[in-house]
Design an enzyme around this catalytic site. Structure first.
Site, PDB file in Angstrom:
ATOM      1  N   ALA A  63     -15.283 -20.553 -12.689  1.00 28.11           N
ATOM      2  CA  ALA A  63     -14.716 -20.458 -14.027  1.00 28.11           C
ATOM      3  C   ALA A  63     -13.761 -21.635 -14.216  1.00 28.11           C
ATOM      4  O   ALA A  63     -13.344 -22.265 -13.245  1.00 28.11           O
ATOM      5  CB  ALA A  63     -13.947 -19.147 -14.157  1.00 28.11           C
ATOM      6  N   GLY A 102     -17.279 -18.265  -9.921  1.00 23.27           N
ATOM      7  CA  GLY A 102     -18.228 -17.966 -10.998  1.00 23.27           C
ATOM      8  C   GLY A 102     -19.544 -18.701 -10.823  1.00 23.27           C
ATOM      9  O   GLY A 102     -20.586 -18.237 -11.306  1.00 23.27           O
ATOM     10  N   GLU A 125     -11.826 -17.214  -4.975  1.00 23.95           N
ATOM     11  CA  GLU A 125     -10.890 -16.647  -5.955  1.00 23.95           C
ATOM     12  C   GLU A 125      -9.584 -16.185  -5.298  1.00 23.95           C
ATOM     13  O   GLU A 125      -8.509 -16.335  -5.872  1.00 23.95           O
ATOM     14  CB  GLU A 125     -11.542 -15.453  -6.672  1.00 23.95           C
ATOM     15  CG  GLU A 125     -12.611 -15.826  -7.699  1.00 23.95           C
ATOM     16  CD  GLU A 125     -13.993 -15.954  -7.102  1.00 23.95           C
ATOM     17  OE1 GLU A 125     -14.961 -15.964  -7.873  1.00 23.95           O
ATOM     18  OE2 GLU A 125     -14.106 -16.077  -5.874  1.00 23.95           O
TER      19      GLU A 125
HETATM   20  N1  T1G Z   1     -11.593 -25.249 -13.097  1.00 21.96           N
HETATM   21  C1  T1G Z   1     -11.013 -26.311 -13.701  1.00 21.96           C
HETATM   22  N2  T1G Z   1     -10.864 -27.547 -13.125  1.00 21.96           N
HETATM   23  C2  T1G Z   1     -11.354 -27.675 -11.895  1.00 21.96           C
HETATM   24  C3  T1G Z   1     -11.977 -26.607 -11.195  1.00 21.96           C
HETATM   25  C4  T1G Z   1     -12.103 -25.354 -11.859  1.00 21.96           C
HETATM   26  N3  T1G Z   1     -12.698 -24.308 -11.300  1.00 21.96           N
HETATM   27  N4  T1G Z   1     -12.332 -27.058  -9.971  1.00 21.96           N
HETATM   28  C5  T1G Z   1     -11.958 -28.357  -9.920  1.00 21.96           C
HETATM   29  N5  T1G Z   1     -11.371 -28.734 -11.056  1.00 21.96           N
HETATM   30  C6  T1G Z   1     -10.875 -30.074 -11.401  1.00 21.96           C
HETATM   31  C7  T1G Z   1      -9.663 -30.509 -10.567  1.00 21.96           C
HETATM   32  O1  T1G Z   1      -8.471 -30.070 -11.129  1.00 21.96           O
HETATM   33  C8  T1G Z   1      -9.787 -32.030 -10.615  1.00 21.96           C
HETATM   34  O2  T1G Z   1      -9.319 -32.420 -11.869  1.00 21.96           O
HETATM   35  C9  T1G Z   1     -11.295 -32.248 -10.596  1.00 21.96           C
HETATM   36  O3  T1G Z   1     -11.869 -31.002 -11.031  1.00 21.96           O
HETATM   37  C10 T1G Z   1     -11.839 -32.571  -9.227  1.00 21.96           C
HETATM   38  O4  T1G Z   1     -11.394 -31.578  -8.327  1.00 21.96           O
HETATM   39  C11 T1G Z   1     -14.998 -15.744 -12.725  1.00 21.96           C
HETATM   40  C12 T1G Z   1     -12.447 -15.985 -11.486  1.00 21.96           C
HETATM   41  C13 T1G Z   1     -15.154 -27.936  -6.391  1.00 21.96           C
HETATM   42  C14 T1G Z   1     -14.635 -28.157  -4.008  1.00 21.96           C
HETATM   43  O5  T1G Z   1     -11.579 -22.005  -6.831  1.00 21.96           O
HETATM   44  O6  T1G Z   1     -12.405 -26.078  -4.766  1.00 21.96           O
HETATM   45  O7  T1G Z   1     -14.596 -18.651 -10.732  1.00 21.96           O
HETATM   46  O8  T1G Z   1      -7.472 -33.869 -11.135  1.00 21.96           O
HETATM   47  O9  T1G Z   1     -10.109 -33.065  -6.783  1.00 21.96           O
HETATM   48  O10 T1G Z   1     -12.179 -32.638  -3.826  1.00 21.96           O
HETATM   49  O11 T1G Z   1     -15.066 -14.774 -10.652  1.00 21.96           O
HETATM   50  O12 T1G Z   1     -12.376 -28.794  -6.855  1.00 21.96           O
HETATM   51  O13 T1G Z   1      -9.675 -34.851 -11.728  1.00 21.96           O
HETATM   52  O14 T1G Z   1      -8.229 -33.812 -13.498  1.00 21.96           O
HETATM   53  O15 T1G Z   1     -10.698 -30.703  -6.112  1.00 21.96           O
HETATM   54  O16 T1G Z   1     -14.421 -33.002  -4.965  1.00 21.96           O
HETATM   55  C15 T1G Z   1     -13.099 -20.412  -8.447  1.00 21.96           C
HETATM   56  C16 T1G Z   1     -12.001 -24.835  -7.228  1.00 21.96           C
HETATM   57  C17 T1G Z   1     -12.510 -20.410  -9.823  1.00 21.96           C
HETATM   58  C18 T1G Z   1     -13.049 -23.858  -6.889  1.00 21.96           C
HETATM   59  C19 T1G Z   1     -14.423 -30.124  -5.561  1.00 21.96           C
HETATM   60  N6  T1G Z   1     -13.410 -21.761  -8.058  1.00 21.96           N
HETATM   61  N7  T1G Z   1     -12.396 -26.215  -7.021  1.00 21.96           N
HETATM   62  O17 T1G Z   1     -13.473 -30.711  -4.730  1.00 21.96           O
HETATM   63  O18 T1G Z   1     -12.488 -32.456  -6.328  1.00 21.96           O
HETATM   64  S1  T1G Z   1     -12.088 -18.741 -10.290  1.00 21.96           S
HETATM   65  C20 T1G Z   1     -12.611 -22.464  -7.259  1.00 21.96           C
HETATM   66  C21 T1G Z   1     -12.522 -26.725  -5.776  1.00 21.96           C
HETATM   67  C22 T1G Z   1     -13.601 -18.028 -10.666  1.00 21.96           C
HETATM   68  C23 T1G Z   1     -14.884 -16.001 -11.281  1.00 21.96           C
HETATM   69  C24 T1G Z   1     -13.580 -16.545 -10.833  1.00 21.96           C
HETATM   70  C25 T1G Z   1     -12.795 -28.200  -5.687  1.00 21.96           C
HETATM   71  C26 T1G Z   1     -14.274 -28.556  -5.437  1.00 21.96           C
HETATM   72  P1  T1G Z   1      -8.643 -33.815 -12.057  1.00 21.96           P
HETATM   73  P2  T1G Z   1     -11.065 -31.953  -6.809  1.00 21.96           P
HETATM   74  P3  T1G Z   1     -13.164 -32.307  -4.894  1.00 21.96           P
END
Ligand code: T1G
Length: 699
Positions: A63, A102, A125
């Protein structure tokens, strides 16, 4: 992103591509476009199967976390995925890179899943203080079983393709062209009228009522006290006991409870604070070869980080035995990472190949970056930088790993201060993710940008800080430590201090940290510290232990004993007596001190010093301070860091508490920082203050 753009037809197979950089997060526009496409494709007679794909390096990273601070917008992901699953034709998820949160839930709502070898599938999450709120708690146990579902969601750790296939989460591995392979398979499934395997219609695996209590007991005590982990168990129990729709609704309700929690807001704050972009990335110079001076614990740790981070490095030390020991330590660490699966065989071999040693400083002559990690003494470092300034090629960046000394004085000695910066790693340097990048008076934007870029390249977090005693982290540590030292003189036992702060959430108590780092180090630093408070009580306990040669783990005795059978950390009554005698000598009356006082004095000292550092511009933002303390000093992440925590307490409460301490202990240490007073008077917060200010220094 709109439905039209995202769908491409490949004959009778429609390919829907999630293409919203940087990580295809499922923001509202994406969800709306996706739902519209599914509804259209499901009734399109020309389409016999659907393939889902992610553009760029990932499938879907979940998400859109940025949307969590706003009111939720329809369509909700839960509903989009229920619609997806109900499709009347085969839907195949073609996964690569990150399929997280998500994104993983989207994959489980498809009828079939294939994946490339770089798959990272997971439910992170919990690391955001949340739980899978869009069907993961309902579909995952049906495919992978209860145990795996609990472990994946409670740990938040991602798994690769092999375990994903073993758990039945991925049906097929696709090497080569993922899109083509998935389209061919989807066409096959349609032609074969393969069953539409709707995961939520699969039976839930048999469960035992006590099973979910057991899961709660398995949770570490600290996790049990947080909002999300117990709710993950509750959502799984709901899946076992309720019909699908009710279980989905229960998961959504539990998700919303977590979303509102301070803990989740704290973890989301850190998520973005740790990813804040460093200034001037375009000015960074190329670094193809590096050198590290000093093959001690820090030097070899830094060399490991560079070598495993892809940068060839020469470890330099004047003494053969020190060099041999440093290289051996580095190689052993790489071997251990390979054994533990943190590095695959290829990456480990490449890292070993990048590591070499030398006894001569001249070996640093041609490199692009030098990181100095020699003995923490100003005269020694100035002498070294004097020579580096002469022998290093023009344009090479010269970094010092000093943790407290004046970077400007070191830079001046080099004769080329524009090339000099501080890169303050944290021990153990190959493990700790934080680097304070210190901006000297003369440091050029190119040299700073190069230090930020290298830090990110080796997988660490670079935080820009100004040049002042102890920079940000250690300067605040001295305020935090000052209070624990005073309270021990006033009667608090070392182990009671540590327990109180650990119960607050600190990874380790300050006295145990002192023993680990070595009490002689702090003792040495304080001896060299010119501006040290003129206070006979200041760090008197640590200094007394160091004077007696009780340096901590390295001597078997410090605040604790480590020399008893088993080597366990054991409180030492001798220390209590030492402290009592010192208190008597300094005429400090001893009393019993409650854990609450220990926590508030140490944490308020931290916050107050942090605010002063912001006033002086030594730190660029409250968020930077939070990242430093959560990644360098074990501050509890679910509290968001000292400055986020201050906002969660309310700055008026913080200022009032500091003034109350001034009433008890005097204003010498307990004068609230001007910034806190101003914001408290205005009813403001540090976060809003930061948002209203200019972006980071130099941006
Ligand atoms: N939402 C918004 N922005 C995100 C994002 C996300 N989920 N994930 C990454 N970004 C942005 C981050 O801020 C950065 O922005 C850019 O992407 C690159 O990220 C409904 C409730 C995927 C392994 O927890 O673990 O789904 O600084 O530097 O090292 O049940 O990003 O460039 O402006 O980390 O290549 C669950 C979070 C959400 C995964 C990539 N998902 N992301 O790593 O790049 S809750 C997560 C990561 C959810 C559902 C629930 C990592 C990555 P900017 P980065 P990276």
């Amino acid at each position: 992103m709109n439905a039209g753009d995202a769908v491409l037809r490949d004959g009778d197979v429609a390919v829907f591509t999630f293409d919203s950089p940087p990580v295809n997060a499922l923001s509202h526009p994406v969800r709306a476009a996706f739902l519209a496409a599914i509804e259209a494709l499901d009734v399109d007679p020309g389409v016999r199967a659907i393939v889902l794909l992610g553009a760029g390096r990932n499938f879907i990273a979940g998400a859109d976390i940025r949307e969590f601070d706003k009111p939720p917008l329809e369509p909700l992901l839960t509903d989009v995925l229920s619609r997806l699953e109900s499709c009347g034709k085969p839907v195949v998820a073609a996964l690569h890179g990150a399929a997280l949160g998500g994104g993983a839930e989207t994959a489980l709502a498809c009828h079939y899943r294939c994946a490339a070898g770089d798959l990272q599938l997971g439910f992170p999450e919990v690391s955001l203080g949340l739980l899978p709120g869009a069907g993961g708690t309902v579909r995952l146990p049906r495919l992978a079983g209860w145990q795996a579902a609990f472990e994946l969601m409670a740990s938040g750790k991602a798994i690769g393709i092999d375990p994903a296939i073993e758990l039945g989460l991925v049906d097929r591995r696709m090497d080569g062209d993922l899109r083509a392979g998935a389209v061919a398979w989807a066409r096959e499934l349609a032609a074969a009228r393969a069953p539409l395997r709707r995961v939520s219609e699969l039976p839930v695996p048999p469960s035992r009522p006590a099973q979910f209590e057991e899961y709660l007991r398995i949770l570490p005590p600290a996790a049990r006290r947080l909002p999300a982990p117990p709710r993950i168990v509750e959502a799984l129990a709901a899946t076992a006991m309720l019909p699908v729709e009710a279980a989905l609704a229960r998961a959504r309700a539990l998700f919303l409870e977590c979303l509102e929690s301070t803990e989740s807001r704290a973890l989301r704050h850190l998520f973005f604070a740790e990813r804040a972009t460093a200034p001037d990335p375009e000015l960074a110079r190329a670094v193809n070869q590096a050198a590290v001076l000093g093959a001690g614990t820090m030097g070899s740790g830094i060399a490991i980080s560079l070598a495993t981070g892809g940068i060839p490095v020469t470890l330099i030390d004047a003494k053969q035995d020190a060099l041999d020991a440093g290289l051996a330590r580095a190689r052993a660490s790489i071997d251990a990472s390979e054994r533990k699966g943190r590095l695959d065989a290829g990456a480990a071999a490449a890292a070993r190949g990048r590591l070499q040693g030398s006894l001569t400083l001249a070996a640093a002559g041609a490199v692009d970056l030098v990181i100095e990690a020699v003995f923490e003494n100003l005269a020694v470092k100035r002498e070294v930088f004097g020579r580096l300034g002469q022998l290093c090629r023009p344009g090479a960046v010269l970094a010092t790993n000093t943790s407290t000394l004046d970077v400007d004085s070191i830079a001046d000695a080099s004769g080329r201060p524009d090339d000099v910066v501080g890169m303050h790693f944290f021990s153990p340097a190959n493990v700790m993710r934080l680097v304070e990048v210190v901006r000297g008076r003369g440091s050029s934007r190119e040299a700073l940008a190069t230090a930020y870029a290298v830090t990110k390249r080796i997988g660490k977090i670079a935080i820009p800080v100004g040049n002042a005693f102890g920079f940000v982290g250690n300067r605040m540590l001295y305020a935090y430590g000052r209070e624990k030292e005073l309270m021990m003189l006033e009667g608090a036992k070392p182990e009671a201090v540590d327990k109180a702060l650990q119960d607050f959430g600190m990874a380790m108590g300050p006295n145990a940290v002192g023993d680990l780092a070595g009490l002689d180090i702090g003792f040495q630093v304080r001896k060299e510290w010119k501006e040290k408070p003129e206070d006979p009580l200041f760090y008197r306990v640590s200094d007394r232990l160091a004077e007696l040669g009780r340096f901590g783990q390295k001597t078997g005795r410090g605040f604790y004993r480590y020399d008893l059978p088993g080597g366990e950390r054991t409180p030492d009554p001798e220390v209590a007596e030492l402290i009592r005698a010192e208190a008597e000598r300094l005429k400090v009356k001893q009393r019993s001190i409650e854990p609450g006082e220990i926590v508030s004095r140490c944490i308020l000292a931290l916050i107050n010093e942090g605010a002063r550092i912001l006033e002086e511009g030594i730190a660029a933002s409250p968020a930077d301070i939070d990242v430093i303390w959560c990644n360098g000093y074990g501050f509890p992440r679910h509290r968001g860091g000292p400055m986020f925590y201050a906002d969660s307490l309310g700055l008026a409460v913080v200022v009032e508490s500091i003034r109350a301490l001034a009433g008890l202990h005097g204003t010498r240490y307990w004068t609230p920082a001007r910034l806190l007073v101003t914001l408290a008077d205005e009813g403001g917060t540090l976060a809003a203050w930061q948002a209203a200010r200019l972006p980071r220094l130099g941006e």
